[in-house]
Design a protein around this motif. Sequence first.
Motif, PDB file in Angstrom:
ATOM      1  N   VAL A  72       0.746  -1.140  -0.003  1.00  0.00           N
ATOM      2  CA  VAL A  72      -0.100   0.060   0.022  1.00  0.00           C
ATOM      3  C   VAL A  72       0.844   1.229  -0.112  1.00  0.00           C
ATOM      4  CG1 VAL A  72      -1.553   1.359   1.476  1.00  0.00           C
ATOM      5  CG2 VAL A  72      -1.890  -1.238   1.033  1.00  0.00           C
TER       6      VAL A  72
ATOM      7  N   ARG B  10      -5.730   9.094   4.639  1.00  0.00           N
ATOM      8  CA  ARG B  10      -5.119   7.818   4.708  1.00  0.00           C
ATOM      9  C   ARG B  10      -3.805   7.525   4.498  1.00  0.00           C
ATOM     10  NH1 ARG B  10      -9.886   8.091   4.999  1.00  0.00           N
ATOM     11  NH2 ARG B  10     -11.512   6.521   4.029  1.00  0.00           N
TER      12      ARG B  10
ATOM     13  N   PRO C  58      -2.224  -0.921   6.526  1.00  0.00           N
ATOM     14  CA  PRO C  58      -3.288  -0.133   5.648  1.00  0.00           C
ATOM     15  C   PRO C  58      -4.568   0.265   6.163  1.00  0.00           C
ATOM     16  CG  PRO C  58      -2.335  -2.315   4.614  1.00  0.00           C
ATOM     17  CD  PRO C  58      -2.178  -2.454   6.126  1.00  0.00           C
TER      18      PRO C  58
ATOM     19  N   TRP D 233      -8.886  -0.143   1.864  1.00  0.00           N
ATOM     20  CA  TRP D 233      -7.825  -0.830   1.130  1.00  0.00           C
ATOM     21  C   TRP D 233      -7.685  -2.271   1.285  1.00  0.00           C
ATOM     22  CZ3 TRP D 233      -3.799   1.971  -1.741  1.00  0.00           C
ATOM     23  CH2 TRP D 233      -3.749   3.516  -1.669  1.00  0.00           C
TER      24      TRP D 233
ATOM     25  N   ASN E 238      -7.769   0.294  -3.599  1.00  0.00           N
ATOM     26  CA  ASN E 238      -8.189   1.446  -2.942  1.00  0.00           C
ATOM     27  C   ASN E 238      -9.626   1.839  -3.380  1.00  0.00           C
ATOM     28  OD1 ASN E 238      -8.561   3.901  -1.436  1.00  0.00           O
ATOM     29  ND2 ASN E 238      -7.347   5.159  -2.985  1.00  0.00           N
TER      30      ASN E 238
END
Length: 280
Positions: free
Chosen positions: A127, A142, A152, A156, A211
Amino acid sequence: MKRAIREKVKLLEQTYRDTAECIFCGATPTTDEHIFSRWTHKYMLPAKPGKAKSYVAVKHIDRVVGANFKLPGPIRDWQIRCVCGPCNNGWMSQLDTAVEPLMMPLILGQQTRLFEKQCEQIAAWAVMKSMVVHNKWVHHTRRKFLKKAKRPPKDWAVWIANYNRRDWEGEWLSWPVAVRTDAEKSPRRKAAYNAHVTIQIIKDLYIHVTNLPYEGFAAKFRFRRSDGAGLNVVRIWPYTGTSIVWPQKALQDEDAMMASEAVFRFLMRNDDAARRIAGA
């Protein structure tokens, strides 16, 4: 300027974007971050002379816009200037070092077993790389969450697969997507780029990152071939509660290509179906 040209120019400006401030903490100045960590280079395809080519396709509600890119050099040397020195040499470097021994058996197709902590660390690393590439389209909350929690965000998802490469030369694929998050919005209304899919391939390891603004999507989505048969792609984030024995049955070239496009094509056909899968 025609609409199609304007959209492609905008896409070029927003993709693979250098930033003046660190995308994770806001500090300055920024430094270069390798998309493919240096320790992975010896397991990648032989470098070709000249500039690597990249194609990005963005799915809007009513159309798809694509643009071709040329990177500065070979894809293994691809870097984006968007993180500060303390982040780059601190928590990002620590995460990179921590996942190397975990990922080596996956890359080489050797026997191993992944438990929750290992899955979380590998997912966080994948990620992180995806956030660097698509920093323009990832909300700052995020990015800050990943830096603080070292895992994450919950919206995600990360899948991995064992890949028996033959002829396909894919090593990084990007599928930005503009999807609706409100069922009452007009289907003709243009949505901003608010989601993306990325695929990173290192020798025998296929990594698929999404995502999406649908928290329940990953738990219910299944990778399938065009004939409906399942593809052997296993989710490591959110963690399924079951350890993963490696190596899995390997994907072949055709399967890997199908898997790389699966989420994008599903959303392209019907993002309302994605909402129903996620329970949104």
